[in-house]
Design an enzyme around this catalytic site. Structure first.
Site, PDB file in Angstrom:
ATOM      1  CE  LYS A  52      -3.829  -2.483   2.032  1.00 19.39           C
ATOM      2  NZ  LYS A  52      -4.520  -2.959   3.225  1.00 19.39           N
ATOM      3  CD  GLN A  96      -3.613  -4.710   6.328  1.00 14.41           C
ATOM      4  OE1 GLN A  96      -3.453  -3.722   5.625  1.00 14.41           O
ATOM      5  NE2 GLN A  96      -4.260  -5.782   5.894  1.00 14.41           N
ATOM      6  CG  ASP A 119      -9.983  -0.708   4.470  1.00 15.23           C
ATOM      7  OD1 ASP A 119      -9.667  -0.897   3.284  1.00 15.23           O
ATOM      8  OD2 ASP A 119      -9.279  -1.030   5.445  1.00 15.23           O
TER       9      ASP A 119
END
Ligand code: NAP
Length: 284
Positions: A52, A96, A119
């Site tokens: 990322k 994460q 997200d």
């Protein structure tokens, strides 16, 4: 098989679009920033976070990585998120997953400002997807929709079957296909007659997490088959679809690797750009 749907090519096109979008904002004096939080030492998570970061750097997005030790307390993590929620230069925040077991994943996700939740896991964003009025969509189903669009595969009126009902893939995938006027069935481990249902699909999306789960006898001639699965067999990455047999029947199919996988990070970059635009009252 008529067509291989190439995630590397399509994700490169998305990234190019994002790179241009970031440059346009930079020209207006606006930066785009993504904060990525990782707690603990999970090796797979570390690889994802590194990828990322690399993608951000390539597109002109400023990335801030917060690598916290395994024993980080809930309060410490919530304080960091509070700080990042308030930080002007950070447009997107990503924590994460999975988190270490002593941390309450739901509480952590809910503490991220919905407008920075790139997200799209926050209940506000989940609700927005449900009513069809959304800025962010979880990156993997968003990537699948981008692939269908790129390949000019019209969803309207099609019989769409999604195998898997997780909150990050299966459910939002079903909603996105529905918003495009597909007739959607979502299957799961308690589904009866799975083979018959899958065989009726014009568009079949597999998000099961079991190698070679979808076999040719479950696929209609000429179906579009999207393989979201990422499984390791003897150290080798493979999808949920038995590619050699299914690709003979499908009109278009995604490979693994090189299919949906590369799309996920590209869509995260896209969501981060969208967040920056919204926070600066820029449309488009
Ligand atoms: P998940 O949370 O484990 O969900 C799997 C789903 O498959 C569940 O809904 C489960 O049903 C269903 N299922 C399991 N066995 C089944 C069976 N025998 N028949 C029908 N349905 C069955 O997994 P996920 O997070 O959605 O991920 C799915 C796959 O996609 C994994 O391989 C994952 O690694 C991959 N993935 C890839 C990307 C990418 O970037 N390409 C991103 C995310 C995930 P129940 O709900 O009834 O248990």
């Amino acid at each position: 098989m008529n067509r291989l749907i190439d995630g590397k090519v399509i994700s490169a096109a998305v990234k190019e679009r994002v790179r241009n979008g970031v440059s346009e904002l930079n020209a207006k004096g606006i930066t785009v920033g993504l904060a990525v939080i990782i707690v603990g030492e999970d090796p797979a998570s570390k690889v994802y976070v590194a990828n990322k970061k690399k993608a951000c750097e390539a597109l002109g997005i400023i990335s801030e990585e917060y690598a916290l030790p395994e024993n980080t307390t809930q309060e410490e993590l919530l304080n960091l998120i509070k700080e990042l929620n308030a930080k002007k230069s950070i447009n997107g925040i990503l924590c994460q997953l999975p988190l270490p077991r002593h941390l309450d994943e739901k509480l952590i996700i809910n503490s991220i400002l919905p407008e920075k939740d790139v997200d799209a896991f926050h209940p506000v964003n989940v609700g927005k997807i449900m009513i069809g009025d959304y800025d962010f969509v979880p990156c993997t189903p968003a990537g699948v929709m981008e692939m269908l669009k790129y390949e000019n595969i019209d969803v309207e009126g099609k019989t769409c079957v999604v195998i898997g009902r997780s909150n990050i893939v299966g459910k939002p995938m079903g909603m996105l296909l529905l918003h495009k006027n597909g007739t959607v069935t979502i299957c799961h481990s308690r589904t009866k007659n799975l083979k018959e249902i899958c065989s009726s699909a014009d568009i079949l999306v597999a998000a099961v997490g079991k190698a070679n789960f979808v076999t040719a006898d479950m696929v209609k001639d000429g179906a579009v088959v999207i393989d979201v699965g990422m499984n390791r067999v003897d150290g080798k990455l493979c999808g949920d679809v038995d590619f050699p047999s299914v690709s003979k029947k499908a009109s278009a199919i995604t490979p693994v690797p090189g299919g949906v996988g590369p799309m996920t990070i590209a869509m995260l970059m896209q969501n981060t750009l969208t967040a920056a635009k919204r926070q600066n009252n820029i449309n488009g």
